[in-house]
Design a protein around this motif. Structure first.
Motif, PDB file in Angstrom:
ATOM      1  N   LYS A 122      -7.764   3.540   1.075  1.00 19.03           N
ATOM      2  CA  LYS A 122      -6.087   3.243   0.930  1.00 19.03           C
ATOM      3  C   LYS A 122      -5.986   3.354   2.694  1.00 19.03           C
ATOM      4  O   LYS A 122      -5.533   3.324   3.321  1.00 19.03           O
ATOM      5  CB  LYS A 122      -6.118   4.426   0.369  1.00 19.03           C
ATOM      6  N   LYS A 338       3.973   0.690   0.487  1.00 20.18           N
ATOM      7  CA  LYS A 338       4.184  -0.165  -1.378  1.00 20.18           C
ATOM      8  C   LYS A 338       3.315  -1.344  -1.385  1.00 20.18           C
ATOM      9  O   LYS A 338       3.124  -1.531  -3.217  1.00 20.18           O
ATOM     10  CB  LYS A 338       5.520  -0.582  -1.811  1.00 20.18           C
ATOM     11  N   LYS A 341       0.227   0.966  -3.241  1.00 18.70           N
ATOM     12  CA  LYS A 341       0.501   1.359  -4.556  1.00 18.70           C
ATOM     13  C   LYS A 341       0.346  -0.253  -5.615  1.00 18.70           C
ATOM     14  O   LYS A 341      -0.152   0.332  -6.161  1.00 18.70           O
ATOM     15  CB  LYS A 341       1.890   1.458  -4.720  1.00 18.70           C
TER      16      LYS A 341
END
Length: 345
Positions: A122, A338, A341
């Motif tokens: 991430k 987003k 995710k």
């Protein structure tokens, strides 16, 4: 959206975790033998020392280290799965290299190793993606001074990338944000292009400025800007003819349009599903006219996601919007968090 890349990252992360855990039984066995030996020694000399607080805590914490050798077994596999999902080579190498740096020889709690690797993924992806500006805010800021020119956006890309429909979507989006606009039908080359953009204009209630087929595209853009100035319109959206990134003469024509119209933003429109082709296209347009941002169409049917991950890093330019369908409201501002995710991170 981006299902394949999400599944591949998930699978690879589990493999690394399982590989790191393979050596744990051996460690536990050695630890047990050591304890038995100590107990025997303690029985022989009849001394029992109570364990310290830190010793007790240490036994409860089960940690794992991923060695360079263990990571190396799957490093090439990681790069390959990224390449298979349309991630550019230089981006795949950066992800693998940065991940190696973040997790090699670092201690992780056994139960948290998978989540820690995902967290490292991430962080790397967050660094790779270029944060987009607030386009609506930029337009409104320029319009706040009535003496200034309208905000001008030039759109470019290859044939069939969904550029004209994207312009209509952005025009509709601007209207919903109280920004008036006019469209310049500067694609004077493709058959029926002017009729197509006019039909979009009629549907969304936006004026379209056009000339005859074969006329100078720069002149169409110039007239649209003059119309906007005269009628106090906030934004001019200039459509241009689709052209292959290898057509040097047509890229030169783009340079003339830029010189005449002086756009505030030059936006490349490409398909998310074309992978490395889109990356080569955007690099060529960036070299020719210096693009400022990117719109990726057909993101809703992109199962891989590598183009969105790569295109901004390669050009150092932000993705501004993702096209997610045919309707005028099927466009969304690009959001890094987003996107991360959607990759399951």
């Amino acid at each position: 959206m981006f299902k394949f890349l999400k599944e591949k990252i998930e699978s690879w992360t589990k493999k690394i975790k399982e590989k790191a855990e393979e050596k744990e039984p051996e460690k536990e066995e050695k630890k047990t033998k050591k304890v038995i030996k100590v107990k025997l020694e303690k029985e022989e000399i009849s001394i029992e020392k109570p364990k310290s607080f830190f010793q007790k805590i240490g036994e409860k914490i089960n940690t794992i280290k991923i060695s360079e050798k263990e990571f190396g077994i799957y490093e090439e596999e990681l790069e390959m799965l990224l390449l298979e999902n349309n991630v550019a080579l230089e981006v795949a190498e950066k992800i693998a290299g940065d991940l190696k740096e973040k997790i090699i020889e670092k201690e992780f709690l056994k139960k948290e190793i998978e989540s820690e690797i995902k967290e490292a993924f991430k962080e790397i992806i967050r660094e790779i993606l270029v944060s987009p500006p607030n386009l609506i805010g930029q337009i409104k800021e320029k319009n706040s001074d009535q003496s200034k020119e309208p905000y001008i956006i030039l759109f470019c890309g290859i044939n069939g990338s969904g550029k004209t429909t994207t312009i209509a979507k952005i025009a509709e989006n601007l209207k919903s944000n109280d920004i008036s606009c006019v469209i310049a039908a500067a694609d004077t080359f493709r058959a029926a292009s002017i009729e197509q953009i006019k039909e979009h204009g009629n549907r969304i209630g936006v004026k379209v400025i056009s000339h005859e087929y074969g006329s100078d595209p720069a002149a169409v853009g110039f007239d649209a800007i003059k119309y906007a100035q005269k009628n106090f319109i906030n934004c001019v959206l200039i459509d241009t003819a689709g052209r292959m990134h290898t057509q040097k003469n047509l890229l030169k024509e783009m340079e003339k349009i830029v010189k005449v119209c002086k756009p505030d933003k030059k936006i490349f429109v490409g398909e998310s599903i074309t992978g490395n082709d889109a990356i080569e296209q955007v690099k060529s347009f960036d070299w020719a006219i210096g693009i400022d941002g990117i719109v990726l169409t057909k993101a809703d049917i992109d199962e891989k996601g590598g183009t969105a991950l790569s295109v901004g890093y390669v050009t150092k330019k932000p993705i501004l919007y993702l096209g997610t369908g045919q309707e005028y409201d099927k466009i969304e501002p690009f959001d890094k968090e987003k996107f991360i995710k959607k990759l399951g991170l």
